[in-house]
Design a protein around this motif. Structure first.
Motif, short mmCIF file in Angstrom:
data_model
loop_
_atom_site.label_atom_id
_atom_site.label_comp_id
_atom_site.label_asym_id
_atom_site.label_seq_id
_atom_site.Cartn_x
_atom_site.Cartn_y
_atom_site.Cartn_z
N TYR A 43 0.87 -1.29 -0.13
CA TYR A 43 0.17 0.08 -0.11
C TYR A 43 0.92 1.37 -0.01
CZ TYR A 43 -4.50 -2.34 0.61
OH TYR A 43 -5.71 -2.86 0.56
N ASP A 44 0.47 2.22 -0.65
CA ASP A 44 1.22 3.56 -0.77
C ASP A 44 0.69 4.39 0.54
OD1 ASP A 44 2.14 5.95 -1.05
OD2 ASP A 44 1.50 6.40 -3.05
N LEU A 45 1.31 4.47 1.46
CA LEU A 45 0.80 5.23 2.66
C LEU A 45 1.92 6.15 3.04
CD1 LEU A 45 -0.81 2.23 4.89
CD2 LEU A 45 -1.99 3.87 3.31
N SER A 46 2.40 6.77 1.97
CA SER A 46 3.70 7.31 2.49
C SER A 46 3.32 8.76 3.20
CB SER A 46 4.32 8.08 0.96
OG SER A 46 3.57 8.56 0.29
N HIS A 47 2.20 9.23 3.00
CA HIS A 47 1.78 10.43 3.62
C HIS A 47 0.89 10.21 4.75
CE1 HIS A 47 4.00 12.69 0.54
NE2 HIS A 47 3.37 12.04 -0.36
N VAL A 48 0.77 9.04 5.30
CA VAL A 48 -0.04 8.71 6.24
C VAL A 48 0.04 9.59 7.51
CG1 VAL A 48 1.46 6.88 7.58
CG2 VAL A 48 -1.34 6.88 7.43
#
Length: 847
Positions: A474-479
């Motif tokens: 998952y792309d959660l780089s800015h979570v």
């Protein structure tokens, strides 16, 4: 963004002039919100501070008055002042009257209920005995092998025979016990129902369910009597039971989580009926096709939609919503590709060979070879040495179960993190591939491996789920860590193409549809969910969903695929309409999500969640230890030879199921300290909510084995549900057991849900749910918290009964959100037969 257009309901019957109606509505609302008076132009949510639960109580009070037109929550959201609401109601033309009351259910006799349960128990014990006998004889034969190659070959033969037997047995049972399914009706707990249940239980135990999305799955349905044309792709694992009543035309695609069971249970009676799909039909994800429904050639049904009994979709037309209504949205967004019959046959054969030559012998003979190489604990594996009264027996059981439990977790974590990444290298985003080739096989493997439930269950409802989802792609780089970013059930087609924005929170049941399918091709694409949004329960989010940032997606909402990009609003229903993004009640705890107070509470929540994860790892291991002791105790008594050993092995399967049920019932009751839950309105940073999250982790998957039997009611009662006599439970899920009350002779449909809580952003709410006597919940229906359903009332399939609703006795409700059904939404007797027959002739469904 401009406010939505006023919503008018054509079923209204105004009873007086607008002025008088305005005043009465204002008086009713004032009583609900506890004010002396309500200005006619005050906004329900912005000015009066009301919320959906308050307005649901308002609607219920209005419906009880003969001098006022009926009001639904959809009316309230579309017309959020007394003046605009009155104008919409009194200005609406007279429409179709409300459906006539449902017939009061006839209670089944207690003696018939008990006798049927006894017969079901005998069938189950016979199946366990047969399984135990075959397993013991098979392993005895494998044990006689000399060398790794001989053991492998014997494992292939035995595993293949066992697989074939488990697949063939339901087919034989269906043709022997039933013959051809016909449209009919019979009461539950009778002899006809016993035959029906036996066939259904055997089908649910069939390993052929593993072949969904495979041509072999279609072939299996044909063997069961279904009429299915060429080039059909079925991705849903929900096996239809009355297969002779299923007709599917050539080139049709049925997406996953679609329910087309060809039966339903209403007021204690099983009703079977046809489901007819023409050629080149598209059925979307999370859909329900009730009996007597049909779709013509080239027609489409969108995601999160339903066809009620008797509904038809004419050839070439498109429908969406629950109940389905016309739409211009094209749900087939991918071109066709060449996919020949030879390609389908080759893929099916390769899948079968892979199973029989790799997976089955690995499962059957792999353990034997491993124990042959590794040091063998004699206290467990040598019947002449094993002594159940010795400390060594239990010490070795502890060691073996702990080693296996740890190995499974470590190997599983490494596998789901690494192997799918390698497979995904063969798949390029936004490229169209034909079905049933190496790219399709790789994509299906990625989907299966990365959707394993264990790690989501373990890490969900905590900060640690973010790290797990990142690990699988998952792309959660800015979570933005909230401590509850995701629940315990998050699914996807391809995790490497999922992006979730900063500050977004997701409840249980999200399904990311980032793979598009036609009957011959597929394509994976990126799905991006906007920042600072909240997604409720059981949402299917497709590629191209038209939502942006700061959006509330309510439970079971249909995410729109057309129109402008929705931002700073809420969406509810199927098809969806706009509601307020938030109300005053849901923002009352916002101060706990800022500054030092937030950091302190988040740290405390993380520590609590970590203890919860450790607790349930221990709980799961202890369960595996108990099953290990049970299995080797049977081995120690009779060894691996003879019918007695097979009978004992079969008995251990039955005892293991009872042990599992009793164990997890005890775990839940210990967590609740044998007390009942109380309705709550708290922040997610309140310790009570953390405790509630711990309660949600209690495994209840074992309950599916008891569906359709009296024993399910016993287990619900042990778990704290206030449940009456002779309740028929075809597969309901109840999240807050001690907040739920169910009356005598209720009928709870397959895949239905009773959820006595809700979470929106940082606020958690829960309340009681009361179902009166003889209530029916249709297939896939969901009942929210604070709901009361009167005696004999019915909720249609796939409906969403919103929080706070009060359904009158014998009323028929349906839709998403649910309202009182109109008379033209109830299929007259005999209409469904004619509908299905006409659709079949007009579509040439199996040519």
């Amino acid at each position: 963004m401009p406010p939505p257009d006023p919503i008018k309901d054509t079923t209204r019957h105004p009873t007086g002039a607008g002025g008088g109606t305005e005043q009465i509505l204002a008086e009713v609302l004032a009583g609900v919100v506890k004010r002396k008076e309500v200005p006619l132009d005050s906004h329900f949510f912005d000015d009066l501070g009301a919320n959906s639960l308050v307005m649901a109580h308002f609607c219920a009070r209005v419906r009880k008055r003969d001098d006022l037109p009926s009001v639904s929550m959809k009316d309230v959201y579309g017309n959020p002042t007394i003046r605009s609401l009155t104008a919409a109601l009194t200005g609406a033309p007279a429409g179709t009257p409300v459906a006539p009351p449902a017939e009061a259910p006839v209670p089944a006799g207690t003696s018939r209920y008990v006798l049927c349960g006894g017969a079901q128990l005998l069938v189950f014990l016979a199946y366990c005995f047969l399984t135990g006998l075959v397993t013991v004889q098979g392993y005895q034969w494998i044990n006689a092998g000399s060398g790794a190659i001989d053991v492998y070959l014997r494992s292939v033969v035995f595993g293949g025979a066992a697989f074939a037997g488990m697949c063939v047995l339901p087919v034989v049972a269906k043709w022997v016990l039933v013959g051809r399914w016909q449209r009919t009706e019979f009461p539950v707990w009778g002899l006809a129902y016993l035959r029906f249940w036996t066939v259904r239980a055997l089908l649910n135990a069939s390993p052929m369910r593993l072949f969904t999305g495979n041509p072999l799955y279609v072939f299996y349905l044909r063997a069961l009597g279904a009429r299915i044309g060429k080039g059909v792709t079925i991705l849903s694992p929900a096996l239809p039971v009355c297969t002779d009543l299923l007709t599917v035309g050539a080139g049709t695609i049925i997406r996953k989580d679609s329910h087309f069971l060809c039966y339903r249970v209403v007021a204690g009676r099983v009703q079977t009926g046809p489901v007819t799909l023409g050629r080149n039909v598209h059925v979307g994800e999370k859909t329900v096709l009730d009996i007597g429904t049909s779709m013509g050639d080239g027609s489409q049904l969108g995601h999160t939609s339903a066809l009620f009994e008797g509904q038809t979709v004419p050839a070439g037309q498109r429908r969406h919503g629950s109940p389905a209504q016309p739409t211009d949205v094209d749900h087939v967004r991918i071109p066709e590709a060449h996919c020949s019959t030879v390609r389908r046959a080759a893929y099916g054969l390769a899948s079968l060979l892979q199973l029989l030559l790799v997976y089955v012998p690995l499962a059957v003979g792999g353990g034997y070879l491993l124990l042959d190489v590794a040091p063998r604990p004699d206290a467990l594996f040598d019947p002449d040495v094993a002594d159940m009264s010795s400390v060594g027996f239990y010490a070795e059981a502890v060691g073996l179960s702990l080693a296996l439990f740890t190995a499974v977790i470590v190997v599983g974590a490494g596998t789901v993190s690494l192997v799918p990444r390698l497979l995904n290298l063969a798949i390029r985003p936004d490229r169209v591939y034909p079905l049933y080739g190496p790219h399709y096989g790789a994509q299906r493997a990625v989907t299966r491996m990365t959707n394993l439930k264990f790690f989501q269950w373990l890490c969900g409802d905590s900060s640690y789920i973010v790290h797990y989802l990142r690990a699988i792609g998952y792309d959660l780089s800015h979570v933005e860590q909230t401590g509850s970013n995701f629940g315990t059930e998050v699914r996807h087609e391809n995790p490497y193409l999922v992006s979730v924005g900063r500050g977004t929170m997701v409840a249980d049941g999200l399904s990311v549809l980032n793979a598009d399918y036609s009957a011959t091709s597929f394509r994976v694409s990126r799905v991006s969910i906007g920042a600072h949004s909240f997604l409720g329960n059981y949402i299917a989010y497709p590629v191209g969903g038209r939502t942006g940032e700061n959006v509330l997606l309510a439970t079971k909402v249909m995410v729109p695929l057309d129109g402008e990009l929705r931002e700073n609003v809420g969406l509810l229903g199927s098809p969806s309409f706009e509601i307020p993004r938030s109300v005053e009640r849901d923002s009352s705890f916002d101060h706990l999500r800022e500054g030092d107070e937030f950091r302190r509470r988040l740290g405390a929540k993380n520590r609590y969640n970590l203890r919860t994860m450790g607790l349930f790892l221990f709980v799961r291991w202890l369960h595996s230890f108990l099953l290990t002791v049970l299995g080797f105790a049977a081995f120690a008594v009779y060894g691996t030879h003879g019918i007695a050993a097979g009978a004992l092995a079969g008995a251990s399967l039955a005892v293991g199921l009872v042990l599992t049920a009793g164990y997890y019932v005890l775990v839940e009751r210990l967590i609740t300290r044998f007390r009942r839950l109380e309705p709550r309105l708290v922040s997610i940073y309140d310790p009570h909510f953390w405790w509630q999250e711990r309660l949600w982790k209690v495994p209840v998957g074992f309950l599916v084995v008891f569906n359709g039997t009296p024993f399910k009611n016993l287990l619900w009662r042990l778990l704290g549900v206030r449940i009456g006599r002779r309740v028929f439970d075809d597969g309901v899920s109840i999240t807050e057991r001690t907040l739920t009350a169910i009356g005598d002779d209720c009928t709870l449909g397959a895949h239905s849900k009773i959820q006595a809580h809700s979470q929106e952003d940082g606020t958690f709410k829960s309340d009681h749910i009361v179902l009166g006597r003889g209530v029916t919940l249709g297939t896939g229906a969901l009942v929210h918290y604070g709901v009361s359903m009167g005696d004999g009332s019915q909720l249609a399939p796939d409906s969403f009964l919103m929080k706070g609703e009060d359904v009158p006795c014998l009323a028929r409700w349906g839709g998403n959100p649910a309202v009182a059904l109109r008379s033209d939404q109830i299929a007259p007797a005999g209409q469904t037969d004619q509908t299905a027959h006409t659709a079949q002739i007009s579509t040439g469904a199996v040519r």
